[in-house]
Design a protein around this motif. Structure first.
Motif, mmCIF file in Angstrom:
data_model
loop_
_atom_site.group_PDB
_atom_site.id
_atom_site.type_symbol
_atom_site.label_atom_id
_atom_site.label_comp_id
_atom_site.label_asym_id
_atom_site.label_seq_id
_atom_site.Cartn_x
_atom_site.Cartn_y
_atom_site.Cartn_z
ATOM 1 N N GLY A 97 0.794 -1.222 0.000
ATOM 2 C CA GLY A 97 0.000 0.000 0.000
ATOM 3 C C GLY A 97 0.824 1.268 0.000
ATOM 4 N N SER A 98 0.207 2.313 0.527
ATOM 5 C CA SER A 98 0.807 3.641 0.572
ATOM 6 C C SER A 98 1.837 3.727 1.691
ATOM 7 C CB SER A 98 -0.294 4.679 0.798
ATOM 8 O OG SER A 98 0.222 5.872 1.343
ATOM 9 N N LEU A 99 3.012 4.224 1.389
ATOM 10 C CA LEU A 99 4.051 4.394 2.410
ATOM 11 C C LEU A 99 3.561 5.319 3.515
ATOM 12 C CD1 LEU A 99 7.160 3.825 3.036
ATOM 13 C CD2 LEU A 99 7.517 6.128 2.136
ATOM 14 N N LYS A 100 2.932 6.396 3.121
ATOM 15 C CA LYS A 100 2.422 7.355 4.109
ATOM 16 C C LYS A 100 1.391 6.701 5.018
ATOM 17 C CE LYS A 100 -0.786 11.229 4.387
ATOM 18 N NZ LYS A 100 -1.604 12.199 3.614
ATOM 19 N N ARG A 123 9.063 7.963 -2.416
ATOM 20 C CA ARG A 123 9.872 7.118 -1.529
ATOM 21 C C ARG A 123 9.224 5.735 -1.431
ATOM 22 N NH1 ARG A 123 14.211 8.887 1.630
ATOM 23 N NH2 ARG A 123 15.101 7.075 2.696
ATOM 24 N N ASN A 124 9.997 4.694 -1.671
ATOM 25 C CA ASN A 124 9.492 3.332 -1.629
ATOM 26 C C ASN A 124 10.276 2.500 -0.620
ATOM 27 O OD1 ASN A 124 7.860 3.933 -4.038
ATOM 28 N ND2 ASN A 124 9.784 3.778 -5.161
ATOM 29 N N LEU A 125 9.582 1.548 -0.006
ATOM 30 C CA LEU A 125 10.219 0.667 0.968
ATOM 31 C C LEU A 125 9.676 -0.745 0.793
ATOM 32 C CD1 LEU A 125 12.010 0.180 3.469
ATOM 33 C CD2 LEU A 125 10.070 0.909 4.893
ATOM 34 N N ILE A 126 10.584 -1.705 0.602
ATOM 35 C CA ILE A 126 10.221 -3.111 0.422
ATOM 36 C C ILE A 126 10.970 -3.935 1.465
ATOM 37 C CG2 ILE A 126 10.284 -5.086 -1.151
ATOM 38 C CD1 ILE A 126 10.306 -3.038 -3.469
ATOM 39 N N ASN A 176 15.671 13.920 -1.407
ATOM 40 C CA ASN A 176 14.474 13.079 -1.400
ATOM 41 C C ASN A 176 13.975 12.881 0.024
ATOM 42 O OD1 ASN A 176 13.418 10.141 -0.883
ATOM 43 N ND2 ASN A 176 12.902 10.553 -3.016
ATOM 44 N N THR A 177 14.867 12.553 0.948
ATOM 45 C CA THR A 177 14.461 12.301 2.327
ATOM 46 C C THR A 177 13.860 13.550 2.964
ATOM 47 O OG1 THR A 177 16.265 10.695 2.498
ATOM 48 C CG2 THR A 177 15.254 11.403 4.546
ATOM 49 N N ALA A 178 14.362 14.703 2.585
ATOM 50 C CA ALA A 178 13.839 15.957 3.132
ATOM 51 C C ALA A 178 12.419 16.238 2.645
ATOM 52 C CB ALA A 178 14.759 17.118 2.765
ATOM 53 N N PHE A 179 12.101 15.846 1.402
ATOM 54 C CA PHE A 179 10.807 16.195 0.810
ATOM 55 C C PHE A 179 9.826 15.029 0.711
ATOM 56 C CE2 PHE A 179 13.137 19.918 -0.553
ATOM 57 C CZ PHE A 179 12.175 20.916 -0.600
ATOM 58 N N ALA A 180 10.276 13.797 0.963
ATOM 59 C CA ALA A 180 9.413 12.636 0.739
ATOM 60 C C ALA A 180 8.196 12.649 1.651
ATOM 61 C CB ALA A 180 10.211 11.351 0.957
ATOM 62 N N GLN A 181 7.029 12.321 1.074
ATOM 63 C CA GLN A 181 5.784 12.222 1.838
ATOM 64 C C GLN A 181 5.055 10.906 1.609
ATOM 65 O OE1 GLN A 181 4.747 16.196 0.078
ATOM 66 N NE2 GLN A 181 3.630 16.407 2.000
ATOM 67 N N ASP A 182 5.193 10.343 0.412
ATOM 68 C CA ASP A 182 4.432 9.134 0.100
ATOM 69 C C ASP A 182 5.196 8.327 -0.934
ATOM 70 O OD1 ASP A 182 2.389 7.318 0.292
ATOM 71 O OD2 ASP A 182 0.916 8.503 -0.797
#
Length: 452
Positions: A124-127, A195-198, A156-162
């Motif tokens: 799903g959504s990271l956020k 931003r993605n996380l697996i 990217n880390t500074a601005f990432a939201q989802d």
């Protein structure tokens, strides 16, 4: 101060000022897990700024020319008037996947509900997952990316939201691939951050396919970071297909952390785009881990594609294989920097790297820089790179057997690319990429053809 330094400073300051002005918006549109990383990441970015040619890792790619443009920055989710599930048509129609849409870096609100997921799997959504189940990601989010010295990753880390999130529990074989469609959709130039996380638990299996497409013909820029954690004895495939408009620009950074006896296959295929930079960092942190990474790019006009890999052998008895190929036409530019670092503790390492490139015109340009850093003494490592034109002897051989010159050239190019394509372990995807590559070599289609 030279004009180049002034311009570089002005571009970097623009993002610092935007961050200060929109800090509250970023926090409000995200989660505490992402918000806690922002300030220190922005400071890291400000220490270096947008990397220029003097930055050794970016010496072949001028990011200032794309980061310096004026964009609308997507800092909040924007509703789309049409149902993108109906507008978008996958370029791989026979591929049976769980499909997720992301629009301008945000999880699409009208995604169809995924059914028949294995027990415990979260997609799903990271956020949203960070808000609802922070315990799933708090030990993983930014653990690898934070180790990077790349200022674009820090930005990217500074601005990432989802973005996209996937969790596969230990001992779960998630056989059906998840396909993540990254769509750029706007009626003006836009800058988006994703931003993605697996996370794949011990003894699990998972496959993810990222497909980057554009539904507009405006200048756009995507700053995308993906972190992948492969547990002990886990098997993970991650594929990326980049088939965008020629005005689309992207910096894609992927970080992989491999556990003991794990197996990773990562591949990127670039068919169309403007300026594309792909960063890949693989850390083999468990004994007997294996990583195979491959890539291929097909460029024409003034397209620019740069692949940068950093394979870190940190434990003994691990193996890595790299194979990257490029076919460059007209005035396009390609680059490949492949770095293998074998730590002192990483005895019995096998690490191999190869980069082959074909220039179809005298005006195309390729830069290649293979690197080996070996601190251990019991290893097998090799690297090699070639840049040349079509083999005229092979071309003559085919023509002598009645094959026309155009068809003969196509056969040679398909054979050149097929060595990479055959690495794909998902059969429908492998067959379709073969078809897309052939069409690309014929000069067909400037962007995804199947969208309404």
């Amino acid at each position: 101060m030279t004009q180049t330094l002034i311009n570089k400073k002005a571009v970097s300051e623009k993002y610092s000022e935007l961050y200060q002005a929109k800090r509250a918006v970023l926090d409000a549109g995200s989660s505490p897990l992402l918000n806690r990383m922002r300030d220190i990441s922005m400071k890291r970015f400000e220490e270096v700024g947008i990397p220029g040619f003097k930055n050794e890792d970016y010496k072949y790619t001028n990011l200032e020319r794309v980061f310096g443009k004026e964009y609308k920055h997507i800092l909040e989710y924007e509703k789309v008037d049409v149902d993108l599930n109906e507008v978008f048509r996958c370029d791989i129609p026979l591929l049976d996947t769980h499909t997720i849409l992301l629009v301008n870096g945000w999880y699409y609100a009208r995604n169809k509900e995924l059914v028949d997921l294995p027990a415990g799997v979260v997609v799903g959504s990271l956020k949203q997952v960070a808000l609802d189940h922070p315990e799933l990601m708090e030990n993983f989010l930014n653990r690898q990316a934070a180790l990077s010295n790349d200022p674009i990753v820090a930005l990217n880390t500074a601005f990432a939201q989802d973005g996209f999130f996937m969790y596969v529990p230990e001992n779960v074989k998630f056989e059906k691939p998840v396909q993540v469609i990254n769509l750029t959709h706007a009626d003006e130039p836009v800058f988006s951050t994703q931003r993605n996380l697996i996370i794949a638990g011990d003894n699990s299996e998972a496959k993810v396919i990222f497909c980057d497409h554009t539904l507009s013909s405006f200048d756009c820029l995507l700053n995308n970071v993906t972190e992948v954690f492969v547990g002990n004895q886990a098997v993970v495939d991650v594929y990326s297909i980049q088939n965008q408009d020629d005005k689309s620009n992207a910096v894609n950074s992927a970080f992989f952390k491999l556990g003991e006896k794990s197996n990773l296959l990562s591949g990127v295929t670039t068919l169309h785009g403007g300026l594309i930079r792909n960063n890949l960092v693989v850390s083999l942190d468990g004994e007997y881990a294996e990583a195979s990474v491959f890539g291929m790019a097909f460029t024409d006009k003034r397209q620019h594609v740069d692949n940068f890999t950093n394979i870190q052998h940190n434990k003994a008895n691990c193996e890595s294989n790299q194979l990257y190929k490029n076919v460059l036409n007209e005035e396009s530019v390609g680059a490949f920097t492949g770095r293998i670092h074998v730590a002192r503790e990483a005895q019995k390492t096998n690490a191999f790297q190869r980069n082959n490139n074909v220039l179809l015109t005298d005006t195309a340009k390729m830069n290649t820089k293979p690197q080996l850093i070996i601190d251990a003494d019991d290893v097998k490592c090799s690297h090699g790179a070639t840049i040349g034109q079509i083999d005229m002897d092979a071309l003559f051989y085919l023509q002598a057997r009645g094959i026309g010159e155009s068809d003969a050239r196509m056969m040679l190019m398909n054979a050149f690319a097929h060595e990479v394509v055959q690495e794909i372990r998902v059969e429908p995807l492998r067959d379709r990429i073969d078809e897309l590559v052939e069409r690309r070599l014929k000069g067909e289609l400037g962007k995804c053809h199947a969208c309404k």
